[in-house]
Scaffold this motif. Structure first.
Motif, PDB file in Angstrom:
ATOM      1  N   ARG A 111      94.433   7.386 -60.764  1.00 55.21           N
ATOM      2  CA  ARG A 111      94.106   7.129 -62.021  1.00 55.21           C
ATOM      3  C   ARG A 111      92.641   6.693 -62.044  1.00 55.21           C
ATOM      4  O   ARG A 111      92.045   6.512 -60.831  1.00 55.21           O
ATOM      5  CB  ARG A 111      95.081   6.130 -62.373  1.00 55.21           C
ATOM      6  CG  ARG A 111      95.047   4.719 -61.951  1.00 55.21           C
ATOM      7  CD  ARG A 111      95.895   3.691 -62.331  1.00 55.21           C
ATOM      8  NE  ARG A 111      95.865   3.340 -63.698  1.00 55.21           N
ATOM      9  CZ  ARG A 111      96.504   2.425 -64.204  1.00 55.21           C
ATOM     10  NH1 ARG A 111      97.640   1.614 -63.479  1.00 55.21           N
ATOM     11  NH2 ARG A 111      96.235   1.835 -65.448  1.00 55.21           N
ATOM     12  N   ASP A 112      91.900   6.409 -63.054  1.00 55.37           N
ATOM     13  CA  ASP A 112      90.670   5.719 -63.028  1.00 55.37           C
ATOM     14  C   ASP A 112      90.661   4.478 -61.910  1.00 55.37           C
ATOM     15  O   ASP A 112      91.500   3.650 -62.317  1.00 55.37           O
ATOM     16  CB  ASP A 112      90.416   5.217 -64.288  1.00 55.37           C
ATOM     17  CG  ASP A 112      89.015   4.748 -64.411  1.00 55.37           C
ATOM     18  OD1 ASP A 112      88.434   4.355 -63.462  1.00 55.37           O
ATOM     19  OD2 ASP A 112      88.587   4.528 -65.815  1.00 55.37           O
TER      20      ASP A 112
ATOM     21  N   GLU B 268      90.582   1.046 -63.687  1.00 62.49           N
ATOM     22  CA  GLU B 268      91.758   0.525 -64.264  1.00 62.49           C
ATOM     23  C   GLU B 268      92.947   0.348 -63.206  1.00 62.49           C
ATOM     24  O   GLU B 268      93.582  -0.743 -63.484  1.00 62.49           O
ATOM     25  CB  GLU B 268      92.362   1.444 -65.106  1.00 62.49           C
ATOM     26  CG  GLU B 268      91.600   1.488 -66.594  1.00 62.49           C
ATOM     27  CD  GLU B 268      91.444   0.427 -67.328  1.00 62.49           C
ATOM     28  OE1 GLU B 268      92.168  -0.455 -67.206  1.00 62.49           O
ATOM     29  OE2 GLU B 268      90.453   0.250 -68.085  1.00 62.49           O
ATOM     30  N   ARG B 269      93.022   0.953 -62.077  1.00 60.27           N
ATOM     31  CA  ARG B 269      93.896   1.052 -61.013  1.00 60.27           C
ATOM     32  C   ARG B 269      93.939  -0.404 -60.541  1.00 60.27           C
ATOM     33  O   ARG B 269      94.667  -1.228 -60.221  1.00 60.27           O
ATOM     34  CB  ARG B 269      93.590   1.884 -59.995  1.00 60.27           C
ATOM     35  CG  ARG B 269      94.892   1.984 -59.055  1.00 60.27           C
ATOM     36  CD  ARG B 269      94.378   2.487 -57.473  1.00 60.27           C
ATOM     37  NE  ARG B 269      93.628   1.120 -57.108  1.00 60.27           N
ATOM     38  CZ  ARG B 269      94.311   0.190 -56.303  1.00 60.27           C
ATOM     39  NH1 ARG B 269      95.511   0.023 -56.292  1.00 60.27           N
ATOM     40  NH2 ARG B 269      93.498  -1.095 -56.138  1.00 60.27           N
TER      41      ARG B 269
ATOM     42  N   TYR C 187      92.601  -3.299 -61.807  1.00 58.49           N
ATOM     43  CA  TYR C 187      92.958  -4.321 -62.484  1.00 58.49           C
ATOM     44  C   TYR C 187      94.547  -4.469 -62.504  1.00 58.49           C
ATOM     45  O   TYR C 187      95.072  -5.383 -62.827  1.00 58.49           O
ATOM     46  CB  TYR C 187      92.196  -4.226 -64.214  1.00 58.49           C
ATOM     47  CG  TYR C 187      92.665  -5.497 -64.802  1.00 58.49           C
ATOM     48  CD1 TYR C 187      92.094  -6.610 -64.639  1.00 58.49           C
ATOM     49  CD2 TYR C 187      93.178  -5.334 -66.312  1.00 58.49           C
ATOM     50  CE1 TYR C 187      92.346  -7.693 -65.362  1.00 58.49           C
ATOM     51  CE2 TYR C 187      93.282  -6.211 -67.166  1.00 58.49           C
ATOM     52  CZ  TYR C 187      92.960  -7.415 -66.626  1.00 58.49           C
ATOM     53  OH  TYR C 187      93.191  -8.641 -67.422  1.00 58.49           O
ATOM     54  N   SER C 188      94.797  -3.428 -62.742  1.00 60.88           N
ATOM     55  CA  SER C 188      96.573  -3.253 -62.643  1.00 60.88           C
ATOM     56  C   SER C 188      96.882  -3.719 -61.354  1.00 60.88           C
ATOM     57  O   SER C 188      97.998  -4.390 -61.430  1.00 60.88           O
ATOM     58  CB  SER C 188      96.973  -1.777 -62.842  1.00 60.88           C
ATOM     59  OG  SER C 188      98.382  -1.665 -62.801  1.00 60.88           O
TER      60      SER C 188
ATOM     61  N   GLU D 153      96.519   9.822 -65.947  1.00 60.93           N
ATOM     62  CA  GLU D 153      96.221  10.132 -67.481  1.00 60.93           C
ATOM     63  C   GLU D 153      96.724  11.529 -68.130  1.00 60.93           C
ATOM     64  O   GLU D 153      97.422  11.277 -69.217  1.00 60.93           O
ATOM     65  CB  GLU D 153      94.608  10.013 -67.546  1.00 60.93           C
ATOM     66  CG  GLU D 153      94.193   8.748 -67.198  1.00 60.93           C
ATOM     67  CD  GLU D 153      93.693   8.259 -65.698  1.00 60.93           C
ATOM     68  OE1 GLU D 153      93.057   7.548 -65.507  1.00 60.93           O
ATOM     69  OE2 GLU D 153      94.215   9.288 -65.031  1.00 60.93           O
TER      70      GLU D 153
ATOM     71  N   PRO E 221      92.531  -7.127 -71.498  1.00 59.70           N
ATOM     72  CA  PRO E 221      92.028  -5.952 -70.628  1.00 59.70           C
ATOM     73  C   PRO E 221      91.073  -6.977 -69.867  1.00 59.70           C
ATOM     74  O   PRO E 221      90.664  -8.275 -70.167  1.00 59.70           O
ATOM     75  CB  PRO E 221      91.164  -4.996 -71.632  1.00 59.70           C
ATOM     76  CG  PRO E 221      91.010  -5.894 -72.962  1.00 59.70           C
ATOM     77  CD  PRO E 221      91.987  -7.044 -72.967  1.00 59.70           C
TER      78      PRO E 221
ATOM     79  N   LYS F 241      84.141  -4.367 -66.101  1.00 56.27           N
ATOM     80  CA  LYS F 241      84.533  -2.852 -66.179  1.00 56.27           C
ATOM     81  C   LYS F 241      83.003  -2.072 -66.110  1.00 56.27           C
ATOM     82  O   LYS F 241      82.973  -0.911 -65.035  1.00 56.27           O
ATOM     83  CB  LYS F 241      85.025  -2.476 -67.290  1.00 56.27           C
ATOM     84  CG  LYS F 241      85.123  -0.883 -67.543  1.00 56.27           C
ATOM     85  CD  LYS F 241      86.018  -0.640 -68.935  1.00 56.27           C
ATOM     86  CE  LYS F 241      87.234  -0.931 -69.145  1.00 56.27           C
ATOM     87  NZ  LYS F 241      87.959  -0.367 -70.207  1.00 56.27           N
TER      88      LYS F 241
ATOM     89  N   PRO G 127      85.838   4.343 -73.357  1.00 57.68           N
ATOM     90  CA  PRO G 127      86.887   3.787 -73.946  1.00 57.68           C
ATOM     91  C   PRO G 127      86.806   3.726 -75.319  1.00 57.68           C
ATOM     92  O   PRO G 127      85.846   3.919 -76.101  1.00 57.68           O
ATOM     93  CB  PRO G 127      87.054   2.462 -73.464  1.00 57.68           C
ATOM     94  CG  PRO G 127      85.605   2.003 -72.942  1.00 57.68           C
ATOM     95  CD  PRO G 127      84.954   3.292 -72.536  1.00 57.68           C
TER      96      PRO G 127
END
Length: 496
Positions: free
Chosen positions: A326-327, A330-331, A333-334, A413, A461, A467, A496
């Protein structure tokens, strides 16, 4: 002098205070002359001084004993029970110093300053087209037991890599059967879902195991190749006893039993379900080589001489692998939200990203990019796992021993937008047989697994500035990934 009790409190008193404060000393009813009273006054400071010295001496000896016990326990247990954040003798002599753009973490919101750190990192990014592949002899010498247990060839006529192993346990007390040799079917996985963490591997695993011809280990992530065969369960716990390859094979016994089927109905002894395949879904397989520095000599200038894929290829040259990505922004932060313990916030994430970037940039001032990616000290020191999102570095190393046709790379995605499409790509990649509409519906329409927890969703977020910094950091790696895969969707550059 009349009969009276003289009580004195020694604590906190001076000589001048003794005629005012009651003392702990008891002088019974006998009369006292002035000389006796002066003698008492003269002796008290001396006694207090002696008591103070004794207390200090005992405190010092107690502290020395505690320090000795701690040092002795560390020395006796050695590095394997020590903190894994300490540099290995095969790595840095000391933790890398901050790079030329070091900054005070109390001022990490200085956007321009952090941008300089990222610019310094990206200017040092380089990709080597090949690496030195270890010889088979060297691999066997590093783990002779594993190579003695797993055969060079597998049973013909079945899809999954399996073989018969002589069983040495005691199944019967019948003396007339003691000379019989018993065998059981042993298997390795046909395919591996090998990465990456927080990229949808759990959802893919949960859907794929609904297919009637796919079986998995008794639990999703054994982490045997990357951790347990080295005695690692959690890095923070240090090292445990190493898990032998037999323990790993035991995880596939249920699946092997289903492949074997009912021998009484299949008198020729061949497996009755040859189309069943076994999968393994440890999301650390693709990237986690942190244990190498504790077990292998550093003969390659700070880079691991052996990687996980070298051993798998030596044993299973025809294995297949699925990677879900995945991006990477974002990975990360997750990953932070999922593995973080307390005080999580977008601001805290920003600070941890900044600190990690500084450590990585400091490493690049002295070592190659690939050395820093595989550097155990840096990986353990970074408060967020930046390195896990450097997908192309790991993929290129896997492609040195396996072909592109053996590795299916998917995007989370795409999977989230069209599960039916991605699952059919997986079915085709694994050469699975047709399924009914009902089973297909169950596989593709069930709710997503392992999604973000409500408490983490409430944090919102990441900061916009964070970001932007991470996008700049990952950009050259994503560009190389898109080029190697010939697919621009791996740029993840949409706004986004």
């Amino acid at each position: 002098m009349t009969q009276m009790d003289y009580k004195y409190n020694l604590l906190g008193s001076t000589v001048n205070d003794y005629n005012k404060r009651p003392l702990l000393l008891q002088v019974d009813s006998a009369p006292m002359n002035l000389f006796a009273i002066l003698e008492v006054k003269r002796e008290l400071p001396k006694r207090w001084s002696n008591a103070t010295c004794k207390i200090r001496l005992y405190s010092f000896l107690f502290g020395l004993a505690i320090m000795f016990v701690i040092m002795a326990s560390y020395i006796l247990t050695g590095d394997k029970k020590g903190l894994l954040l300490t540099p290995s003798p095969y790595h840095f002599s000391s933790l890398v110093s901050p790079g030329p753009f070091a900054f005070n973490l109390s001022s990490v919101k200085d956007y321009a300053h952090i941008k300089l750190v990222v610019k310094s990192i990206t200017s040092k990014v380089e990709f080597r087209s090949s690496r030195q592949i270890p010889a088979l002899k060297a691999l066997v010498q590093s783990d002779p037991h594993m190579f003695s247990v797993i055969p060079h060839k597998f049973l013909p006529g079945i899809k999954n890599p399996c073989w018969y192993e002589e069983f040495t346990g005691n199944l019967t007390s019948d003396p007339y059967r003691t000379n019989l040799k018993l065998y059981r079917l042993r298997c390795l996985p046909y395919f591996y879902i090998m990465g990456q963490p927080k990229c949808g591997t759990t959802d893919l695993y949960d859907r794929l195991r609904l297919h009637p011809d796919v079986k998995f280990t008794t639990f999703k992530e054994p982490h045997w190749w990357t951790r347990k065969r080295f005695g690692i369960i959690r890095l923070s716990e240090g090292f445990h006893d190493r898990y032998p390859v037999g323990d790993y094979l035991d995880l596939f016994d249920q699946a092997a039993y289903q492949i074997q089927g009912n021998l009484t109905a299949n008198t020729n002894g061949s497996p009755s379900h040859p189309s069943i395949i076994i999968g393994e879904a440890s999301a650390s397989t693709m990237w986690d080589n942190n244990a190498w520095v504790y077990f292998y000599d550093n003969t390659t200038e700070g880079e691991p001489p052996f990687l996980i894929q070298d051993f798998i290829h030596a044993l299973q040259p025809d294995a297949r692998f699925i990677v879900m990505l995945r991006d990477p922004v974002e990975r990360l932060y997750s990953d932070y939200l999922y593995f973080g313990i307390a005080n999580k916030s977008a601001e805290d994430f920003h600070e941890k990203v900044s600190e990690s970037l500084q450590l990585f940039e400091g490493c690049l001032t002295e070592y190659t990019m690939r050395s820093c990616v595989y550097n155990t000290t840096i990986n353990n020191a970074m408060p967020v796992r930046l390195q896990v999102g450097l997908y192309i570095v790991y993929l290129m190393d896997w492609l040195t021993v396996f072909s592109k046709e053996q590795i299916l790379v998917l995007r989370l995605e795409d999977h989230a937008n069209n599960r039916k499409y991605t699952m059919h790509k997986v079915f085709d990649f694994l050469s699975l047989g047709p399924i009914t509409k009902q089973i297909e519906s169950e596989i593709t329409k069930s709710p997503a697994s392992n999604t973000r927890r409500p408490a983490d969703k409430s944090l919102g977020p990441m900061l916009t500035i964070t970001k932007e910094i991470l996008k700049d950091f990952y950009m050259p790696f994503n560009e190389k990934l898109a080029k190697v895969l010939r697919n621009d969707s791996f740029l993840w550059d949409s706004k986004p």
